[in-house]
Scaffold this motif. Sequence first.
Motif, PDB file in Angstrom:
ATOM      1  N   THR A 192      35.758   4.716  -0.789  1.00  0.00           N
ATOM      2  CA  THR A 192      34.870   4.418   0.092  1.00  0.00           C
ATOM      3  C   THR A 192      34.903   4.074   0.926  1.00  0.00           C
ATOM      4  N   PHE A 193      35.645   2.875   1.719  1.00  0.00           N
ATOM      5  CA  PHE A 193      36.217   3.222   2.945  1.00  0.00           C
ATOM      6  C   PHE A 193      36.444   3.731   3.341  1.00  0.00           C
ATOM      7  N   GLY A 194      37.325   4.646   2.771  1.00  0.00           N
ATOM      8  CA  GLY A 194      38.428   5.882   3.068  1.00  0.00           C
ATOM      9  C   GLY A 194      37.414   6.937   3.708  1.00  0.00           C
ATOM     10  N   TRP A 195      36.601   7.112   3.215  1.00  0.00           N
ATOM     11  CA  TRP A 195      35.663   7.928   3.457  1.00  0.00           C
ATOM     12  C   TRP A 195      34.651   7.837   4.727  1.00  0.00           C
ATOM     13  N   ARG A 196      34.577   5.969   4.595  1.00  0.00           N
ATOM     14  CA  ARG A 196      33.533   5.991   5.696  1.00  0.00           C
ATOM     15  C   ARG A 196      34.366   6.165   7.312  1.00  0.00           C
ATOM     16  N   GLY A 197      35.658   6.070   7.367  1.00  0.00           N
ATOM     17  CA  GLY A 197      36.979   6.448   8.424  1.00  0.00           C
ATOM     18  C   GLY A 197      35.781   8.319   8.605  1.00  0.00           C
ATOM     19  N   MET A 198      36.272   8.930   7.427  1.00  0.00           N
ATOM     20  CA  MET A 198      35.782  10.286   7.733  1.00  0.00           C
ATOM     21  C   MET A 198      34.552  10.405   8.448  1.00  0.00           C
ATOM     22  N   LEU A 199      33.328   9.906   8.614  1.00  0.00           N
ATOM     23  CA  LEU A 199      32.080   9.751   8.552  1.00  0.00           C
ATOM     24  C   LEU A 199      32.057   9.545  10.165  1.00  0.00           C
ATOM     25  N   LYS A 200      33.206   8.270  10.056  1.00  0.00           N
ATOM     26  CA  LYS A 200      32.897   8.075  11.726  1.00  0.00           C
ATOM     27  C   LYS A 200      33.599   9.716  12.625  1.00  0.00           C
ATOM     28  N   VAL A 201      34.316  10.678  12.326  1.00  0.00           N
ATOM     29  CA  VAL A 201      34.708  11.107  12.982  1.00  0.00           C
ATOM     30  C   VAL A 201      33.708  12.545  13.155  1.00  0.00           C
ATOM     31  N   LYS A 202      32.850  12.606  12.095  1.00  0.00           N
ATOM     32  CA  LYS A 202      31.929  13.312  11.564  1.00  0.00           C
ATOM     33  C   LYS A 202      30.774  12.971  12.892  1.00  0.00           C
ATOM     34  N   HIS A 203      30.461  11.771  12.967  1.00  0.00           N
ATOM     35  CA  HIS A 203      29.333  11.789  13.639  1.00  0.00           C
ATOM     36  C   HIS A 203      29.975  11.856  15.321  1.00  0.00           C
ATOM     37  N   GLY A 224      42.005   6.059   5.120  1.00  0.00           N
ATOM     38  CA  GLY A 224      41.293   7.150   6.324  1.00  0.00           C
ATOM     39  C   GLY A 224      42.196   7.810   7.814  1.00  0.00           C
ATOM     40  N   ASP A 225      43.235   6.873   7.653  1.00  0.00           N
ATOM     41  CA  ASP A 225      44.227   7.038   9.033  1.00  0.00           C
ATOM     42  C   ASP A 225      44.749   8.477   8.954  1.00  0.00           C
ATOM     43  N   SER A 226      45.238   8.507   7.514  1.00  0.00           N
ATOM     44  CA  SER A 226      46.437   9.349   6.934  1.00  0.00           C
ATOM     45  C   SER A 226      45.471  10.857   7.419  1.00  0.00           C
ATOM     46  N   VAL A 227      44.570  11.015   7.249  1.00  0.00           N
ATOM     47  CA  VAL A 227      43.851  12.328   6.612  1.00  0.00           C
ATOM     48  C   VAL A 227      44.456  12.663   8.495  1.00  0.00           C
ATOM     49  N   ARG A 228      44.245  11.746   9.191  1.00  0.00           N
ATOM     50  CA  ARG A 228      44.225  12.043  10.287  1.00  0.00           C
ATOM     51  C   ARG A 228      45.959  12.402  11.062  1.00  0.00           C
ATOM     52  N   TYR A 229      46.656  11.720  10.369  1.00  0.00           N
ATOM     53  CA  TYR A 229      48.024  11.666  10.162  1.00  0.00           C
ATOM     54  C   TYR A 229      48.561  13.214   9.631  1.00  0.00           C
ATOM     55  N   VAL A 230      47.851  13.786   9.091  1.00  0.00           N
ATOM     56  CA  VAL A 230      47.706  15.380   8.552  1.00  0.00           C
ATOM     57  C   VAL A 230      47.177  16.055   9.601  1.00  0.00           C
TER      58      VAL A 230
END
Length: 278
Positions: free
Chosen positions: A37-48, A135-141
């Motif tokens: 859930t907190f990982g998804w929070r990081g993705m939502l920050k990128v979305k906004h 969540g940051d690992s998605v940014r690395y990818v």
Amino acid sequence: MTTTTPVTDGADTAAVRQAIATTARPPRPGPLSTALTFGWRGMLKVKHVPEQLLDVTVTPVMFLLMFTYLFGGAIAGSTSAYLDYTLPGLLVMSVLFTTVYSGVALNTDLTKGVVDRFRSLPIWRPAPLLGSLLGDSVRYVIAGTVIIVVGVLLGYRPDAGVAGALAALALVVVFSFGLSWVFSVLGLLLRSPNAVMNAGFMGIFPLTFLSNVFVDPATLPGPLEAFVNVNPISILSTACRSLMDGEPDGEAIVISLLVAAALAAIFLPITTRLYRSR
């Protein structure tokens, strides 16, 4: 104009209490679901705030174009030959630079009081930390994928094909996850996001440029060559080159994984302790 009588207020209060008393308490979330859930929070920050992706999209492309076309001819004799050598190293550099922002994001949450809100929740304590880094690992990818795709568009062709490129990317992401715990410690120790960013880049810039990312260590003076050869970033770059060339260097791959595990083993407990005490 209508007014609410005390009798009505009392009836509403009683109804609310009755509903709460007769409703089963929802189950407490488990560690994995909380972290995700907190990982998804990081993705939502990128979305906004899509501008947060500039450091994993524009910056890697800028590095690739600049180093290939400014220095390729002088160092390797041609830009195509230099691209074949430096692209795996630039993959390493671009993704590792992104890990600094893990500490910056954590410090931002800390200075804005968000961490205090997380600590008041009935959740697994390390979940905000672990989820943030997941969540940051998605940014690395994303950063690694951008480098590989642009390199292919410029003419780079890994001998190991897609499988070799994916293996190199996976190795870099695992190493970056271990390194991100170092910057998480900085994020909890320093007073401002700018201080975390400056300290992080002051540490990672020299290690990156004093590596084999850009030049063959054999061309360097003896003492500098010795340092470059034992630099973990050089070893990681060698491992990525070997994977993309289709000739995996087992020793370099194992050392890179061990360094990543050691960084996580050392700095994860420190991060958790600091997180609880701040």
